[in-house]
Design an enzyme around this catalytic site. Structure first.
Site, PDB file in Angstrom:
ATOM      1  N   CYS A  43      14.466 -58.935 -43.478  1.00  0.00           N
ATOM      2  CA  CYS A  43      13.505 -57.995 -44.098  1.00  0.00           C
ATOM      3  C   CYS A  43      12.850 -58.568 -45.349  1.00  0.00           C
ATOM      4  O   CYS A  43      11.812 -58.060 -45.785  1.00  0.00           O
ATOM      5  CB  CYS A  43      14.173 -56.674 -44.422  1.00  0.00           C
ATOM      6  N   HIS A  81       9.443 -52.962 -49.646  1.00  0.00           N
ATOM      7  CA  HIS A  81       9.872 -53.016 -48.241  1.00  0.00           C
ATOM      8  C   HIS A  81      10.159 -51.581 -47.813  1.00  0.00           C
ATOM      9  O   HIS A  81      10.796 -50.814 -48.541  1.00  0.00           O
ATOM     10  CB  HIS A  81      11.126 -53.882 -48.130  1.00  0.00           C
ATOM     11  N   ASN A 141      11.378 -48.998 -40.317  1.00  0.00           N
ATOM     12  CA  ASN A 141      11.640 -50.309 -40.919  1.00  0.00           C
ATOM     13  C   ASN A 141      11.176 -51.387 -39.939  1.00  0.00           C
ATOM     14  O   ASN A 141      11.790 -51.587 -38.890  1.00  0.00           O
ATOM     15  CB  ASN A 141      13.144 -50.438 -41.206  1.00  0.00           C
TER      16      ASN A 141
END
Ligand code: ACO
Length: 323
Positions: A114, A250, A280
């Protein structure tokens, strides 16, 4: 004068299929209410069976080239952050290079889960500053739907597919805090935390594996590490929290996003939030948020942005840039 890596264009692509939280209620002991309240996610996009990460990336790259008014021949390099490449090799980046008809320059993938797009921005910035390349297409693209365990309610409801791309170009600047472009970078990793977030497969295990996460353990690290890396990057740029126009975090969990903004003493009016619509998307989440933030009219030329992410590894980092 110094060389800065300045944003010339941005674009994104989301697969057509949208899956609302309620769809998971049919197969799992979960609810729209649980997913919304614990994560802030309402829906996510999933790639079609024949759509791969490099397909998503190519769409996003074309959108960024259009936004920059540039053709693929003008690029010197493609750096693509992903943990879900089409094949073990060649890289998705070379597949995008071919799809764009780009016959010169170089292309490679980079993997920091990520935090991948932050690492990719940092790498592109270093290459531009050192004169290795003048124009770099930086992409974050993922098909996490391919590595989800559909029977694990604690992970499969949290992720989505998508791609975002940014074009960075070298520009001479006075070397001041008011310069446009990337002003500072802060990168970190700590491999001792591998067991709280990982895929239980990979090339040498003979299976691609599924996402495994101790969500509450990752959560415990997230706010503290994200705020610390953002502050570190700002300090390297000689800037402070109050100088920031937009935090572009993020997009993993709205509670992490709120907690980090609070720690940085920012109201949520200065945070670009897309987690409700994308879930996500790992390395794609930041370029998606940048592209959507620009399209919404939130991010404007001259704005000071701090963008931060944490992912498996653990890996985490932040970039300060003036749009
Ligand atoms: N529906 C209903 N109940 C659920 C679900 C679900 N989908 N998932 C888990 N639960 C249950 C658990 O089983 C647990 O039940 P129990 O108490 O009976 O054992 C309960 O809900 C609480 O579980 P927690 O994990 O403690 O819930 P938490 O409030 O921590 O929220 C979440 C979970 C959303 C995963 C959160 O911890 C989180 O967002 N963590 C961070 C994730 C992240 O930031 N990842 C970033 C990197 S991702 C990458 O790098 C690939």
């Amino acid at each position: 004068m110094v060389t800065r890596a300045v944003v010339k264009g941005v674009g994104h692509y989301l697969p057509e299929r949208v899956v609302e939280n309620a769809e998971f209620e049919k197969t799992l002991d979960t609810s729209d209410e649980w997913i919304r309240s614990r994560s802030g996610i309402e829906r996510r996009h999933f790639a079609a069976p024949d759509e791969t990460t490099s397909d998503l990336a190519t769409h996003a790259a074309r959108a960024a080239l259009k936004d920059a008014g540039m053709s693929a021949d003008e690029l010197d390099a493609v750096i693509l952050a992903t943990s879900t490449p089409d094949l073990t090799f060649p890289s998705c980046a070379t597949m995008v290079q071919a799809a764009l008809g780009m016959k010169r320059g170089f292309a490679f993938d980079l993997q920091a889960v990520c935090a991948g797009f932050i690492y990719a921005l940092a790498t592109a910035n270093a290459m531009i500053i050192s004169g290795q390349a003048r124009r770099i297409l930086v992409i974050g693209a993922e098909t996490f739907s391919r590595i989800l365990d559909w029977s694990d309610r604690s992970t499969c409801v949290l992720f989505g597919d998508g791609a975002g791309a940014l074009i960075l170009e070298a520009a001479e600047a006075p070397g001041e805090k008011t310069d446009r472009g990337i002003l500072a970078v802060d990168l970190n990793s700590d491999g001792q935390y591998r067991d709280i977030l990982y895929a239980d497969g990979g090339v040498s295990t003979g299976k691609s594996g599924h996402v495994r996460m101790q969500g509450n353990q990752v959560f415990r690290h997230a706010i503290e590490k994200l705020a610390a890396t953002a502050e570190a990057a700002l300090a390297k740029a000689g800037l402070r929290d109050e100088d920031v126009d937009w935090i572009v975090p993020h997009q993993a969990n709205i509670r992490i996003i709120r907690g980090t903004a609070k720690k940085m003493k920012h109201s949520m009016d200065q945070v670009v939030v897309t987690v409700q619509d994308h879930g996500n998307t790992s390395a794609a989440s930041i370029p998606l948020a940048l592209s959507v933030g620009k399209a919404r009219g939130q991010i404007r030329p001259g704005d000071l942005l701090v963008t931060e992410a944490i992912g498996g590894g653990l890996t985490w980092g932040a970039v300060v840039l003036r749009w």
